[in-house]
Design an enzyme around this catalytic site. Structure first.
Site, PDB file in Angstrom:
ATOM      1  N   GLN A  38      10.404  -2.518   5.079  1.00  0.00           N
ATOM      2  CA  GLN A  38       9.480  -1.542   5.645  1.00  0.00           C
ATOM      3  C   GLN A  38       8.904  -0.670   4.520  1.00  0.00           C
ATOM      4  OE1 GLN A  38       7.159   0.634   7.211  1.00  0.00           O
ATOM      5  NE2 GLN A  38       8.313   0.030   9.039  1.00  0.00           N
TER       6      GLN A  38
ATOM      7  N   SER B  20       3.413  10.939  24.088  1.00  0.00           N
ATOM      8  CA  SER B  20       2.242  10.133  24.441  1.00  0.00           C
ATOM      9  C   SER B  20       2.653   8.874  25.203  1.00  0.00           C
ATOM     10  CB  SER B  20       1.474   9.749  23.171  1.00  0.00           C
ATOM     11  OG  SER B  20       0.404   8.885  23.482  1.00  0.00           O
TER      12      SER B  20
ATOM     13  N   GLY C  60       2.359   5.311  28.540  1.00  0.00           N
ATOM     14  CA  GLY C  60       2.974   3.998  28.397  1.00  0.00           C
ATOM     15  C   GLY C  60       2.732   3.425  27.014  1.00  0.00           C
TER      16      GLY C  60
ATOM     17  N   GLY D  31       5.731  -1.678  14.106  1.00  0.00           N
ATOM     18  CA  GLY D  31       5.984  -0.819  15.264  1.00  0.00           C
ATOM     19  C   GLY D  31       7.275  -0.030  15.206  1.00  0.00           C
ATOM     20  N   GLU D  32       7.758   0.278  13.993  1.00  0.00           N
ATOM     21  CA  GLU D  32       9.033   1.008  13.905  1.00  0.00           C
ATOM     22  C   GLU D  32       8.934   2.404  14.506  1.00  0.00           C
ATOM     23  OE1 GLU D  32      12.587   2.153  10.755  1.00  0.00           O
ATOM     24  OE2 GLU D  32      11.153   0.571  10.291  1.00  0.00           O
TER      25      GLU D  32
ATOM     26  N   ARG E  79       7.035   3.312  16.986  1.00  0.00           N
ATOM     27  CA  ARG E  79       7.054   3.146  18.444  1.00  0.00           C
ATOM     28  C   ARG E  79       8.467   2.897  18.942  1.00  0.00           C
ATOM     29  NH1 ARG E  79       2.788  -1.475  18.394  1.00  0.00           N
ATOM     30  NH2 ARG E  79       2.884  -1.099  16.165  1.00  0.00           N
TER      31      ARG E  79
ATOM     32  N   GLU F  94       0.012  -4.172   8.100  1.00  0.00           N
ATOM     33  CA  GLU F  94      -0.106  -3.451   9.380  1.00  0.00           C
ATOM     34  C   GLU F  94      -0.151  -1.950   9.152  1.00  0.00           C
ATOM     35  OE1 GLU F  94       1.414  -1.510  13.110  1.00  0.00           O
ATOM     36  OE2 GLU F  94       2.378  -1.572  11.153  1.00  0.00           O
ATOM     37  N   ASN F  95       0.705  -1.464   8.268  1.00  0.00           N
ATOM     38  CA  ASN F  95       0.729  -0.031   7.978  1.00  0.00           C
ATOM     39  C   ASN F  95      -0.528   0.421   7.249  1.00  0.00           C
ATOM     40  OD1 ASN F  95       3.386   1.564   8.603  1.00  0.00           O
ATOM     41  ND2 ASN F  95       4.056  -0.485   8.053  1.00  0.00           N
TER      42      ASN F  95
ATOM     43  N   ARG G   9      -3.569   0.712   9.439  1.00  0.00           N
ATOM     44  CA  ARG G   9      -3.520   1.905  10.286  1.00  0.00           C
ATOM     45  C   ARG G   9      -3.509   3.177   9.447  1.00  0.00           C
ATOM     46  NH1 ARG G   9       1.475   1.851  12.383  1.00  0.00           N
ATOM     47  NH2 ARG G   9       1.010   3.514  13.844  1.00  0.00           N
TER      48      ARG G   9
END
Length: 227
Positions: free
Chosen positions: A11, A27, A32, A51-52, A54, A85-86, A89
Site C-alpha cells: 500500500q 458518508s 451506502g 479501497g483500504e 473504505r 488507483e491512489n 484519485r
C-alpha cells in the site's frame, strides 16, 4: 467478511487520518458504499488492492462484511494497481508517490521512462518525484503532511546542504508561497556566486588584482608567471 481482509503490504498510502476515516464512515452510513473495494485471495484471507480507507470506514462502523471485487493478481500487479488507483484519485502525498514509484521500479527493474509510460506521466515528472527523496527526513515529513508543497521541495533541492535547514525554517516562518520561495532561494544562490567568483564589472580591477597576487607570490620566492 471484514475479519478476513488484510491490508496490502505494498500500500503506497502511509497516513490514514482518523478524521477522514470518520467522515468517510458518516458518508457511507448515509449513502451506502458506492464503489466496492478490490481484493485478491491470499490463502484463507483477502488482501486489499484498492479501497483500504473504505474498508477502515466499514470497520469503524462495526460492519461485518463489505462488497468486494476479487481479482487474480500477483505481487507486482497488486502493487502497481494500488499505486495507480491512489494516484488517479490524488490520494497520495508526493513523498508517498515517490516511495511507491521507487519501490516498484526496483522490484520490477523498470527505468524511469518505462515507469512513466505505465503511469501516463512524463519521464521528467517521475524524475522530479524521485528527487524529493534526496531531501532530509524533516523536509520529506513537511511535504507528506502538507506543511509545504512538492514544488517547495523541488525549490529546496537547489540549496546547499549546510544552509538547507536555515532556509527551510525561514520559508516556514515567513509563510512563503512557491513563487516567493523560488525567488528567495535564487537570490541566495546569486549572492553566493558573487562571493565565490569575485565578479566585478571592472576589467582593470581584475587585472590589477592578478598583478598584486603575482607580486606577492614573487616576494615569497615562488616561481610563478601570468598572462
Amino acid at each position: 467478511e471484514i475479519d478476513k481482509i488484510v491490508p496490502n503490504k505494498n500500500q503506497p498510502r502511509l497516513d490514514f487520518f482518523d478524521d477522514t476515516i470518520k467522515n468517510l464512515a458518516s458518508s457511507i452510513k448515509e449513502n451506502g458504499l458506492i464503489h466496492p473495494i478490490v481484493v485478491r485471495r491470499m490463502a484463507d484471507k483477502y488482501e486489499i488492492i484498492a479501497g483500504e480507507r473504505r474498508c477502515r470506514a466499514y470497520a469503524y462502523l462495526k460492519k461485518s462484511d463489505i462488497e468486494a471485487i476479487v481479482v487474480d493478481k500477483d505481487d507486482e500487479e497488486s502493487a502497481n494497481m494500488a499505486l495507480i488507483e491512489n494516484m488517479q484519485r490524488e490520494d497520495l502525498s508526493a513523498i508517498e508517490e515517490a516511495l511507491a514509484i521507487k519501490k516498484i521500479m526496483k522490484s520490477r527493474d523498470l527505468t524511469q521512462k518505462e515507469m512513466a509510460k505505465e503511469l501516463g506521466y512524463r519521464q521528467s515528472t517521475i524524475a522530479n518525484k524521485l528527487r524529493l527523496l534526496k531531501l532530509p527526513d524533516y523536509i520529506q515529513t513537511a511535504i507528506a503532511s502538507g506543511e509545504i508543497t512538492e514544488r517547495h521541495g523541488r525549490a529546496l533541492l537547489k540549496v546547499d546542504k549546510d544552509k538547507l535547514e536555515e532556509v527551510f525554517k525561514t520559508i516556514i516562518q515567513r509563510g512563503y508561497n512557491v513563487k516567493k520561495t523560488e525567488e528567495y532561494i535564487s537570490a541566495l544562490n546569486d549572492k553566493d556566486k558573487v562571493k565565490v567568483r569575485g565578479i566585478s564589472s571592472s576589467v582593470q580591477l581584475g587585472v590589477n588584482t592578478i598583478k598584486q597576487s603575482y607580486d606577492l607570490c614573487k616576494k615569497t620566492g615562488l616561481d610563478v608567471d601570468y598572462n
